[in-house]
Design an enzyme around this catalytic site. Sequence first.
Site, mmCIF file in Angstrom:
data_model
loop_
_atom_site.group_PDB
_atom_site.id
_atom_site.type_symbol
_atom_site.label_atom_id
_atom_site.label_comp_id
_atom_site.label_asym_id
_atom_site.label_seq_id
_atom_site.Cartn_x
_atom_site.Cartn_y
_atom_site.Cartn_z
ATOM 1 N N HIS A 68 -10.514 -5.887 -2.266
ATOM 2 C CA HIS A 68 -11.582 -5.660 -1.276
ATOM 3 C C HIS A 68 -12.700 -4.951 -2.043
ATOM 4 C CE1 HIS A 68 -9.074 -6.973 2.011
ATOM 5 N NE2 HIS A 68 -8.131 -6.117 1.670
ATOM 6 N N ASP A 121 -12.342 -10.099 -0.739
ATOM 7 C CA ASP A 121 -13.627 -10.159 -0.037
ATOM 8 C C ASP A 121 -14.579 -9.227 -0.766
ATOM 9 O OD1 ASP A 121 -12.634 -7.700 0.980
ATOM 10 O OD2 ASP A 121 -12.349 -8.485 2.991
ATOM 11 N N GLU A 152 -6.307 -10.535 -1.247
ATOM 12 C CA GLU A 152 -7.106 -10.288 -0.028
ATOM 13 C C GLU A 152 -8.588 -10.219 -0.376
ATOM 14 O OE1 GLU A 152 -5.618 -6.925 2.217
ATOM 15 O OE2 GLU A 152 -3.529 -7.468 1.846
ATOM 16 N N GLU A 180 0.802 -1.234 0.000
ATOM 17 C CA GLU A 180 0.000 0.000 0.000
ATOM 18 C C GLU A 180 0.831 1.279 0.000
ATOM 19 O OE1 GLU A 180 -2.841 -0.410 3.192
ATOM 20 O OE2 GLU A 180 -3.495 -2.362 2.486
ATOM 21 N N ASN A 218 2.030 -5.160 -3.193
ATOM 22 C CA ASN A 218 0.627 -5.460 -2.901
ATOM 23 C C ASN A 218 -0.146 -4.169 -2.612
ATOM 24 O OD1 ASN A 218 -1.369 -7.583 -2.254
ATOM 25 N ND2 ASN A 218 -1.254 -6.822 -0.145
HETATM 26 O O1 G3I Z 1 -3.626 -7.616 18.832
HETATM 27 C C1 G3I Z 1 -4.349 -6.529 19.393
HETATM 28 C C2 G3I Z 1 -4.875 -6.896 20.747
HETATM 29 O O2 G3I Z 1 -3.789 -7.108 21.607
HETATM 30 C C3 G3I Z 1 -5.761 -5.751 21.247
HETATM 31 O O3 G3I Z 1 -6.330 -6.118 22.471
HETATM 32 C C4 G3I Z 1 -6.858 -5.456 20.242
HETATM 33 C C5 G3I Z 1 -7.727 -4.289 20.683
HETATM 34 O O4 G3I Z 1 -8.114 -3.488 19.594
HETATM 35 O O5 G3I Z 1 -6.279 -5.143 19.029
HETATM 36 C C6 G3I Z 1 -5.497 -6.166 18.477
HETATM 37 O O6 G3I Z 1 -4.942 -5.746 17.275
HETATM 38 C C7 G3I Z 1 -5.825 -5.672 16.185
HETATM 39 C C8 G3I Z 1 -5.286 -6.595 15.084
HETATM 40 O O7 G3I Z 1 -6.069 -6.454 13.924
HETATM 41 C C9 G3I Z 1 -5.298 -8.042 15.521
HETATM 42 O O8 G3I Z 1 -6.595 -8.463 15.770
HETATM 43 C C10 G3I Z 1 -5.869 -4.257 15.684
HETATM 44 O O9 G3I Z 1 -6.521 -3.430 16.649
HETATM 45 C C11 G3I Z 1 -6.604 -4.164 14.377
HETATM 46 O O10 G3I Z 1 -6.458 -2.851 13.841
HETATM 47 C C12 G3I Z 1 -5.998 -5.156 13.394
HETATM 48 O O11 G3I Z 1 -6.736 -5.052 12.192
HETATM 49 C C13 G3I Z 1 -6.117 -5.612 11.066
HETATM 50 C C14 G3I Z 1 -5.843 -4.536 10.026
HETATM 51 O O12 G3I Z 1 -5.274 -5.127 8.871
HETATM 52 C C15 G3I Z 1 -4.894 -3.479 10.557
HETATM 53 O O13 G3I Z 1 -4.738 -2.456 9.632
HETATM 54 C C16 G3I Z 1 -7.051 -6.661 10.474
HETATM 55 O O14 G3I Z 1 -7.171 -7.749 11.395
HETATM 56 C C17 G3I Z 1 -6.514 -7.173 9.151
HETATM 57 O O15 G3I Z 1 -7.497 -7.947 8.528
HETATM 58 C C18 G3I Z 1 -6.194 -5.988 8.242
HETATM 59 O O16 G3I Z 1 -5.643 -6.493 7.068
HETATM 60 C C19 G3I Z 1 -5.297 -5.539 6.052
HETATM 61 C C20 G3I Z 1 -4.080 -6.075 5.309
HETATM 62 O O17 G3I Z 1 -3.056 -6.362 6.214
HETATM 63 C C21 G3I Z 1 -3.623 -5.086 4.252
HETATM 64 N N1 G3I Z 1 -4.719 -4.708 3.380
HETATM 65 C C22 G3I Z 1 -5.921 -4.240 4.019
HETATM 66 C C23 G3I Z 1 -6.415 -5.274 5.038
HETATM 67 C C24 G3I Z 1 -7.723 -4.824 5.674
HETATM 68 O O18 G3I Z 1 -7.573 -3.673 6.431
#
Ligand code: G3I
Length: 300
Positions: free
Chosen positions: A205, A234, A232, A127, A169
């Site tokens: 997406h 969806d 990715e 990105e 990506n």
């Molecule tokens: O691990 C912490 C945990 O310790 C904490 O208690 C909790 C509270 O909010 O957060 C947890 O972290 C979260 C993490 O996912 C793991 O679950 C983050 O807040 C959350 O922001 C994070 O979101 C991820 C996101 O990327 C971050 O930008 C999504 O799961 C994941 O699906 C998403 O994936 C991205 C790709 O990497 C790149 N392309 C876009 C895609 C969708 O946003």
Amino acid sequence: GTTLGTSAAEKGRYFGAAVAAGRLGDSTYAGILDREFNAITPENEMKWDATEPNQGQFRWTGGDQIVAHAQAHGQKVRGHTLTWHAQQPGWAQNMSGSALRNAMVNHITQVATHYKGKVFAWDVVNEAFADGGSGGRRDSNLQRTGNDWIEVAFRTARAADPGAKLCYNDYNTDGINAKSTGIYNMVRDFKSRGVPIDCVGFQSHLGNSVSGDYQANLQRFADLGVDVQITELDIAGSNQANNYATVVRSCLAVSRCTGITVWGIRDSDSWRTGENPLLFTASGAKKAAYTSTLNALNAG
Ligand code: G3I
């Protein structure tokens, strides 16, 4: 074939899912994963904040857990992601200049070395291009270290793991537009100058429609001499089943489109809360989108 993975394999491709290590103990989740999918992308576990929470201190737990699962079930692993403006550890977020550049190079070297031979491809850079009509780079602390940061990242990854395919990506690149053309021009430049790049990931997406030039866009990148992958996938909206089939058919029509990954397994696993964009219901049942995807993989 009777599953997504076996059907894709019959067409010389993989069909993967993004996986969260924390869900592997859920037997419904793991059951679908191991029945249907022959590739895995760690959803968060190989990102910078997860792997280097303190500078120079590496934490491999989540990523290693996913690699072990994949190896035990014959699934290949797509590494995601060595560099990104988001999900940087706090210590890196406010870094700049040569200190950040050196930290990036060390991060790439350490992570790609740790997973050498265990991931078939890396999203080296995620990105890095801006949305909208500029076709230019996204502003970020990494971009501010100098426009050459992307090629430095690719050269560093190649040196650390010469056997891995190295990918760029991005999202909103699912048709011919200013952003995808900016990336296209970068890839063309990299190929002409010998900067090591092997593949381009199209996150996909998607909303309720697939761009009419989705396949043509994949093809123009393939024609530059790189593999392309749907990384990715969806899809929200009422036309979901048809749109999944369109994406699958587009990949199968491009010989260098080597695989498709959906960004989660059940709707309840998705980052798109409330949009139900995946192939399985919260209880693990196959949706109409699953059937249309499987049928598209098996057609022709
Ligand atoms: O691990 C912490 C945990 O310790 C904490 O208690 C909790 C509270 O909010 O957060 C947890 O972290 C979260 C993490 O996912 C793991 O679950 C983050 O807040 C959350 O922001 C994070 O979101 C991820 C996101 O990327 C971050 O930008 C999504 O799961 C994941 O699906 C998403 O994936 C991205 C790709 O990497 C790149 N392309 C876009 C895609 C969708 O946003």
